[in-house]
Design an enzyme around this catalytic site. Structure first.
Site, PDB file in Angstrom:
ATOM      1  N   CYS A 103       0.531  14.241   3.525  1.00 15.99           N
ATOM      2  CA  CYS A 103       1.662  13.493   4.072  1.00 15.99           C
ATOM      3  C   CYS A 103       1.310  13.295   5.534  1.00 15.99           C
ATOM      4  O   CYS A 103       1.376  14.246   6.314  1.00 15.99           O
ATOM      5  CB  CYS A 103       2.989  14.236   3.924  1.00 15.99           C
ATOM      6  SG  CYS A 103       4.302  13.367   4.807  1.00 15.99           S
ATOM      7  N   CYS A 106       4.665  13.787   7.930  1.00 13.34           N
ATOM      8  CA  CYS A 106       5.296  15.101   8.126  1.00 13.34           C
ATOM      9  C   CYS A 106       4.736  16.069   7.084  1.00 13.34           C
ATOM     10  O   CYS A 106       3.598  16.497   7.217  1.00 13.34           O
ATOM     11  CB  CYS A 106       6.816  14.992   8.078  1.00 13.34           C
ATOM     12  SG  CYS A 106       7.454  13.957   6.761  1.00 13.34           S
ATOM     13  N   SER A 107       5.501  16.400   6.067  1.00 10.93           N
ATOM     14  CA  SER A 107       5.000  17.391   5.117  1.00 10.93           C
ATOM     15  C   SER A 107       5.584  17.164   3.727  1.00 10.93           C
ATOM     16  O   SER A 107       5.824  18.121   3.002  1.00 10.93           O
ATOM     17  CB  SER A 107       5.339  18.794   5.608  1.00 10.93           C
ATOM     18  OG  SER A 107       6.743  18.892   5.784  1.00 10.93           O
ATOM     19  N   CYS A 108       5.814  15.908   3.341  1.00 12.66           N
ATOM     20  CA  CYS A 108       6.380  15.621   2.023  1.00 12.66           C
ATOM     21  C   CYS A 108       5.465  16.213   0.941  1.00 12.66           C
ATOM     22  O   CYS A 108       4.246  16.092   1.018  1.00 12.66           O
ATOM     23  CB  CYS A 108       6.546  14.121   1.821  1.00 12.66           C
ATOM     24  SG  CYS A 108       7.678  13.405   3.019  1.00 12.66           S
TER      25      CYS A 108
HETATM   26 FE    FE Z   1       6.485  13.988   4.926  1.00 14.93          FE
END
Ligand code: FE
Length: 197
Positions: A103, A106-108
């Site tokens: 991602c 961000c951190s999906c």
């Molecule tokens: Fe994300």
């Protein structure tokens, strides 16, 4: 006092706690519910769910077809699902194609299938390098790919999360679904490792 002391929490943790306490104060959320949510993903979900999905797909071609067509619907057959994933796109590795998930923003991550993302998945180094120089990054993470293998990198967004369906290792023809699931690591389902016997 030194603001950069190692004993201090990272700024992200400080900011998150500040936001949480404001939301609690305003009555938007309650702390016990937040703790319950975090514990649920840390302890009850975890990558074992994803490993069951992969093992079932290896064993059952009809399940695999349903999984490739609609990831979430197929995972729901195994009792997996929940918030943080609206659409799950499953990408299959082969002898000629290797998939990896990132991602960049961000951190999906597919929480209901793999639990909470590892710290490195959220690092800016991983997020930027996986798109710029995936082969080199994968090699540094221990996965050296043949130059002839095509690398496909999938950038997650909040609406679409990805799950890598790794290749089934040779020599596992007589394995049960449980035995197969025990071989499948979280990293293999992110695409930074292979499944080995
Ligand atoms: Fe994300």
């Amino acid at each position: 006092m030194d603001n950069h002391s190692n004993t201090e929490k990272p700024w992200q943790a400080v900011r998150t706690e500040a936001v949480e306490s404001l939301l609690v104060e305003l009555g938007v959320i309650d702390s016990a519910r937040v703790d319950e949510f975090v514990r649920h993903y840390e302890e009850k979900v975890g990558p074992k769910g994803g490993a069951r999905v992969v093992a079932r797909a290896w064993m059952d071609p009809d399940f695999k077809a349903r999984l490739m067509a609609d990831g979430l619907a197929a995972c729901a057959e195994l009792g997996l699902g929940g918030p943080e994933t609206e659409k799950l796109h499953v990408v299959e590795n082969s002898a000629t194609v290797h998939n990896a998930v990132v991602c960049t923003l961000c951190s999906c991550y597919p929480w209901p299938i793999l639990g909470v993302p590892p710290a490195w998945y959220k690092s800016s180094a991983y997020r930027s390098r996986m798109v710029r120089e995936p082969r080199r990054l994968l090699a540094e993470m221990g996965l050296v790919l043949d130059p002839a293998v095509e690398v496909r990198v999938w950038d997650s967004v909040s609406e679409i999360r990805y799950l890598v369906l790794p290749e089934r290792p040779a020599g596992t023809e007589s394995f049960t679904e449980e035995q197969l699931a025990s071989l499948v690591s979280r990293d293999a389902m992110i695409g930074v490792a292979k499944v080995a016997l």
